[in-house]
Design an enzyme around this catalytic site. Structure first.
Site, PDB file in Angstrom:
ATOM      1  N   GLU A 133      14.911   4.160 -37.557  1.00 56.71           N
ATOM      2  CA  GLU A 133      15.028   4.797 -38.871  1.00 56.71           C
ATOM      3  C   GLU A 133      16.439   5.381 -38.952  1.00 56.71           C
ATOM      4  O   GLU A 133      16.794   6.251 -38.154  1.00 56.71           O
ATOM      5  CB  GLU A 133      13.998   5.919 -38.892  1.00 56.71           C
ATOM      6  CG  GLU A 133      13.500   6.374 -40.214  1.00 56.71           C
ATOM      7  CD  GLU A 133      12.396   7.413 -40.004  1.00 56.71           C
ATOM      8  OE1 GLU A 133      12.622   8.544 -40.464  1.00 56.71           O
ATOM      9  OE2 GLU A 133      11.357   7.134 -39.385  1.00 56.71           O
TER      10      GLU A 133
ATOM     11  N   ASP B 252      13.870  17.841 -44.097  1.00 61.04           N
ATOM     12  CA  ASP B 252      14.252  17.768 -42.686  1.00 61.04           C
ATOM     13  C   ASP B 252      14.465  19.137 -42.083  1.00 61.04           C
ATOM     14  O   ASP B 252      14.863  20.082 -42.756  1.00 61.04           O
ATOM     15  CB  ASP B 252      15.533  16.932 -42.538  1.00 61.04           C
ATOM     16  CG  ASP B 252      15.287  15.475 -42.874  1.00 61.04           C
ATOM     17  OD1 ASP B 252      14.456  14.862 -42.183  1.00 61.04           O
ATOM     18  OD2 ASP B 252      15.889  14.968 -43.822  1.00 61.04           O
TER      19      ASP B 252
END
Length: 261
Positions: free
Chosen positions: A46, A57
């Site tokens: 990824e 995140d």
């Protein structure tokens, strides 16, 4: 056939997906890190497209985003870096993870065309609403062979999980808390119950867990009720700490340490 589909047909357990930020630690590290992950045995990779406000995140990945942006990384630069990876022997499935704003600024169809041209297999866009995807983007992504991954949290209702499962065609990304990747969460009873609950839904897509996975024990615990797990923050920390001349060996050791067999 899409490389993600091939992977999940071939492998139904202990799938290891590793995340890293494009252009980190240095601008031109993207392809060497990708190559090293493939050589070390990661099942899929990824690649994060850096963004100034990566709301889904955790802090470690946020900092790597900022560093990559400071290095000069852009969506256009990423495609330039990836332009001949499939000719150079990179066969591992690749997902691009990022936020809608830079993709829209680049141009959605142009972005999809570039993904197809360089050999990207799927997308994770955490801030793309399901309804917008279904209404506006689904045919376009399908036209360019891009599979889509949706995030699910413990707070997502079973009905919504089924709805996401019906529209996803890559895998379902299980996060620990409302939308933050990389949270340091022990594989405790609550998390175990969440994974069991999701497993009991009998989803058509594979499921990968993406939080707090950093070693063999947490990988094994996460994979017990899922197809596998995603490592992000722990790998970013490794990239920060490993000396440039010893990075490939460090990546090899890290991946083998997470999944010993």
């Amino acid at each position: 056939m899409n490389r993600l589909t091939q992977l999940f047909q071939r492998k139904t357990a202990d799938v290891l997906n590793v995340y890293f930020t494009a252009g980190f630690p240095q601008l031109h590290d993207t392809v060497p890190v990708l190559q090293a992950l493939q050589d070390a045995g990661a099942d899929l990779v990824e690649i994060g497209m850096p963004y100034s406000d990566p709301v889904a995140d955790g802090e470690t990945i946020q900092r790597s985003n900022q560093q990559a942006l400071d290095n000069g990384m852009t969506v256009a630069t990423l495609f330039e870096q990836l332009h001949d990876i499939r000719q150079q022997g990179i066969t591992v499935p690749i997902l691009l993870m990022g936020y809608l704003n830079p993709v829209v600024q680049f141009g959605i169809e142009r972005f999809c065309q570039q993904c197809q041209a360089v050999g990207v297999d799927g997308l994770i866009l955490p801030d793309l609403p399901l309804e917008v995807y279904e209404r506006e983007y689904r045919p376009l992504f399908a036209q360019y062979g891009l599979q889509v991954v949706f995030l699910v949290t413990p707070q997502t209702s079973p009905a919504r999980v089924r709805q996401l499962d019906a529209l996803a065609d890559g895998f379902i990304y299980l996060v620990a808390a409302a939308g933050t990747t990389g949270a340091q969460t022990d594989m405790n009873a609550d998390v175990d119950a969440y994974l069991r609950r999701t497993q009991a839904l009998g989803l058509r897509n594979p499921t990968l867990v993406g939080f707090g996975i950093s070693d063999a024990a947490s990988f094994a615990a996460a994979s017990r009720h899922t197809t596998g797990a995603i490592i992000g923050s722990a790998f970013i920390r490794l990239l920060q700490q490993a000396p440039a001349d010893g990075r490939t060996a460090a990546i090899q050791e890290f991946v083998r340490g997470v999944r010993p067999h």
